[in-house]
Structure formats: C-alpha cells, structure tokens
Motif scaffolding. Structure first.
Motif, PDB file in Angstrom:
ATOM      1  N   GLY A 168      -2.950   9.345   2.822  1.00  0.00           N
ATOM      2  CA  GLY A 168      -2.400  10.690   2.790  1.00  0.00           C
ATOM      3  C   GLY A 168      -0.937  10.753   3.167  1.00  0.00           C
ATOM      4  O   GLY A 168      -0.391  11.819   3.333  1.00  0.00           O
ATOM      5  N   ASP A 169      -0.264   9.602   3.278  1.00  0.00           N
ATOM      6  CA  ASP A 169       1.125   9.663   3.695  1.00  0.00           C
ATOM      7  C   ASP A 169       2.096   9.588   2.533  1.00  0.00           C
ATOM      8  O   ASP A 169       3.289   9.765   2.717  1.00  0.00           O
ATOM      9  N   GLY A 170       1.616   9.285   1.358  1.00  0.00           N
ATOM     10  CA  GLY A 170       2.472   9.276   0.184  1.00  0.00           C
ATOM     11  C   GLY A 170       3.657   8.356   0.358  1.00  0.00           C
ATOM     12  O   GLY A 170       4.735   8.634  -0.130  1.00  0.00           O
ATOM     13  N   GLY A 171       3.485   7.260   1.102  1.00  0.00           N
ATOM     14  CA  GLY A 171       4.595   6.344   1.307  1.00  0.00           C
ATOM     15  C   GLY A 171       5.050   6.345   2.747  1.00  0.00           C
ATOM     16  O   GLY A 171       5.967   5.653   3.102  1.00  0.00           O
TER      17      GLY A 171
ATOM     18  N   ALA B 234      10.112   7.141   2.734  1.00  0.00           N
ATOM     19  CA  ALA B 234      10.949   6.075   2.178  1.00  0.00           C
ATOM     20  C   ALA B 234      10.893   6.131   0.660  1.00  0.00           C
ATOM     21  O   ALA B 234       9.868   6.449   0.068  1.00  0.00           O
ATOM     22  N   THR B 235      12.001   5.805   0.060  1.00  0.00           N
ATOM     23  CA  THR B 235      12.055   5.796  -1.397  1.00  0.00           C
ATOM     24  C   THR B 235      11.461   4.497  -1.928  1.00  0.00           C
ATOM     25  O   THR B 235      11.268   3.531  -1.189  1.00  0.00           O
ATOM     26  N   SER B 236      11.222   4.516  -3.215  1.00  0.00           N
ATOM     27  CA  SER B 236      10.682   3.335  -3.877  1.00  0.00           C
ATOM     28  C   SER B 236      11.625   2.145  -3.702  1.00  0.00           C
ATOM     29  O   SER B 236      11.180   1.026  -3.464  1.00  0.00           O
ATOM     30  N   GLU B 237      12.914   2.382  -3.786  1.00  0.00           N
ATOM     31  CA  GLU B 237      13.896   1.301  -3.638  1.00  0.00           C
ATOM     32  C   GLU B 237      13.864   0.728  -2.222  1.00  0.00           C
ATOM     33  O   GLU B 237      13.965  -0.488  -2.018  1.00  0.00           O
ATOM     34  N   GLU B 238      13.741   1.615  -1.221  1.00  0.00           N
ATOM     35  CA  GLU B 238      13.683   1.158   0.176  1.00  0.00           C
ATOM     36  C   GLU B 238      12.428   0.332   0.418  1.00  0.00           C
ATOM     37  O   GLU B 238      12.474  -0.722   1.076  1.00  0.00           O
ATOM     38  N   LEU B 239      11.311   0.809  -0.129  1.00  0.00           N
ATOM     39  CA  LEU B 239      10.065   0.066   0.043  1.00  0.00           C
ATOM     40  C   LEU B 239      10.113  -1.271  -0.691  1.00  0.00           C
ATOM     41  O   LEU B 239       9.597  -2.276  -0.189  1.00  0.00           O
TER      42      LEU B 239
ATOM     43  N   LYS C 277       0.833  -1.201   0.000  1.00  0.00           N
ATOM     44  CA  LYS C 277       0.000   0.000   0.000  1.00  0.00           C
ATOM     45  C   LYS C 277       0.874   1.260   0.000  1.00  0.00           C
ATOM     46  O   LYS C 277       0.600   2.216  -0.738  1.00  0.00           O
ATOM     47  N   ARG C 278       1.930   1.251   0.802  1.00  0.00           N
ATOM     48  CA  ARG C 278       2.838   2.403   0.835  1.00  0.00           C
ATOM     49  C   ARG C 278       3.539   2.587  -0.510  1.00  0.00           C
ATOM     50  O   ARG C 278       3.688   3.709  -0.989  1.00  0.00           O
ATOM     51  N   LEU C 279       3.947   1.478  -1.093  1.00  0.00           N
ATOM     52  CA  LEU C 279       4.623   1.537  -2.386  1.00  0.00           C
ATOM     53  C   LEU C 279       3.672   2.039  -3.469  1.00  0.00           C
ATOM     54  O   LEU C 279       4.046   2.867  -4.298  1.00  0.00           O
ATOM     55  N   SER C 280       2.444   1.568  -3.428  1.00  0.00           N
ATOM     56  CA  SER C 280       1.444   2.039  -4.390  1.00  0.00           C
ATOM     57  C   SER C 280       1.157   3.520  -4.204  1.00  0.00           C
ATOM     58  O   SER C 280       1.003   4.257  -5.175  1.00  0.00           O
ATOM     59  N   GLY C 281       1.069   3.950  -2.974  1.00  0.00           N
ATOM     60  CA  GLY C 281       0.837   5.369  -2.680  1.00  0.00           C
ATOM     61  C   GLY C 281       1.995   6.233  -3.152  1.00  0.00           C
ATOM     62  O   GLY C 281       1.797   7.335  -3.678  1.00  0.00           O
ATOM     63  N   LEU C 282       3.188   5.737  -3.006  1.00  0.00           N
ATOM     64  CA  LEU C 282       4.364   6.478  -3.432  1.00  0.00           C
ATOM     65  C   LEU C 282       4.389   6.633  -4.950  1.00  0.00           C
ATOM     66  O   LEU C 282       4.765   7.669  -5.475  1.00  0.00           O
ATOM     67  N   ASN C 283       3.933   5.601  -5.621  1.00  0.00           N
ATOM     68  CA  ASN C 283       3.920   5.619  -7.086  1.00  0.00           C
ATOM     69  C   ASN C 283       2.634   6.211  -7.653  1.00  0.00           C
ATOM     70  O   ASN C 283       2.465   6.239  -8.861  1.00  0.00           O
TER      71      ASN C 283
ATOM     72  N   GLU D  92      -1.995   9.918  -3.022  1.00  0.00           N
ATOM     73  CA  GLU D  92      -1.661  10.159  -1.633  1.00  0.00           C
ATOM     74  C   GLU D  92      -2.892  10.136  -0.744  1.00  0.00           C
ATOM     75  O   GLU D  92      -2.837   9.644   0.363  1.00  0.00           O
ATOM     76  N   GLU D  93      -4.001  10.638  -1.199  1.00  0.00           N
ATOM     77  CA  GLU D  93      -5.207  10.661  -0.380  1.00  0.00           C
ATOM     78  C   GLU D  93      -5.728   9.260  -0.087  1.00  0.00           C
ATOM     79  O   GLU D  93      -6.055   8.941   1.022  1.00  0.00           O
ATOM     80  N   SER D  94      -5.797   8.414  -1.096  1.00  0.00           N
ATOM     81  CA  SER D  94      -6.391   7.104  -0.872  1.00  0.00           C
ATOM     82  C   SER D  94      -5.434   6.145  -0.185  1.00  0.00           C
ATOM     83  O   SER D  94      -5.844   5.117   0.298  1.00  0.00           O
TER      84      SER D  94
END
Length: 167
Positions: A106-109, A113-118, A84-90, A101-103
């Motif tokens: 609202g934390d945008g990840g 954390a970066t995409s690579e970290e996630l 979910k965090r990775l999807s929000g980040l992307n 970010e809203e769905s």
C-alpha cells in the motif's frame, strides 16, 4: 576435536618386538595421551604452537566468512525491497488483482521515490551484493586453504610425536 588417542591411533604405530616392555607400555591409550600432552609441552612445543596458530587463523577466517555471508544476505534483502518498491510504483506488484499499491504494502513505492531514484538504489544495492558475494568467495577459499594448513600442522605434530615417543 577428537581425542588424541583416536587421532594418533589412525597413524601407523611402530611398536617394538613382542615382549618388549617399551612397546607394550605404549599400547595403553591413557599413557599415549599423557605422552602426547608432554610432547606438546616439551620437544613438540614449536610444532604445537604452529598448529595452534593455524587453528586460530582458521577460526578468525571462519568468523569473517560468516560475517560476509550475513552481508550477502542483507544485500539480497535490500535488492528485494527495492525491487518490490519499484514494482509497486510501476503497478506491477499485484498478482492478486487488487492493484499494484495494495499488494506492495500500500505504499506505492514507499517514500515517494521516483522510478529513477529507485532504479539508482537498485543498481547500488546490486553493486553492494556483488562486492559482498566476491568477499564471501574469497573467504571461502581462504577457509579451505587454512583448513588444509591446520590438517598439515596436525599431521606434522603427530608425526613428530610418533618419532619422539617410539625411537
């Protein structure tokens, strides 16, 4: 755990000839239960101990299987959170049209954390899940084995009792 009378009654019962007071006296369920308890304390003590050990092992392994199932569930939840965090980040977490970010809360990840970290966290979470799932499978196999072992010990105990009780 069923009563001794119902368990023992399911085994073939050898009764003496008609009119034999020895065979007729054993037909009373309470007398048979008392005799079984006596057998477990005396002549069948070793078989009883073996049965009780099998029961204790089974209980222990069932507890471990329950713990393993909880670990699998926890690992799955961790995977879901990271996905979910990775999807929000992307920006892929929004199905309601309000933006990623809203769905995704609202934390945008989350913690920035970066995409690579996630992605690394996701791989780690999946490894934990696979290991926990394998442990759960082993526990289930052990439970099945020990269940059969317990049943065998009970049959041995009942068979020994029938031979002791009715010569």
């Amino acid at each position: 755990r069923g009563s001794v009378a119902s368990t023992a009654a399911s085994s073939p019962v050898r009764v003496g000839p008609p009119g034999d007071s020895h065979g007729q006296a054993h037909a009373h369920p309470a007398a048979k239960e008392e005799a079984f308890a006596e057998y477990r304390r005396t002549s069948g003590a070793e078989l009883d101990r073996s049965f009780e050990q099998a029961k204790a092992k089974l209980r222990d392994v069932k507890r471990r299987a329950k713990d393993a199932a909880a670990e699998v569930n926890g690992a799955k939840k961790e995977i879901d959170v990271v996905v979910k965090r990775l999807s929000g980040l992307n920006g892929l977490g929004a199905l309601d049209g309000e933006g990623g970010e809203e769905s995704s809360g609202g934390d945008g990840g989350g913690d920035g954390a970066t995409s690579e970290e996630l992605t690394a966290q996701l791989k780690s979470a999946k490894r934990v899940y696979r290991d926990a799932f394998a442990a759960l499978g082993e526990s289930k196999n052990e439970v099945a084995y020990l269940q059969r072992e317990k049943e065998l010990r009970m049959k041995q105990l009942l068979h020994g009792f029938e031979g002791w009780w009715q010569p």
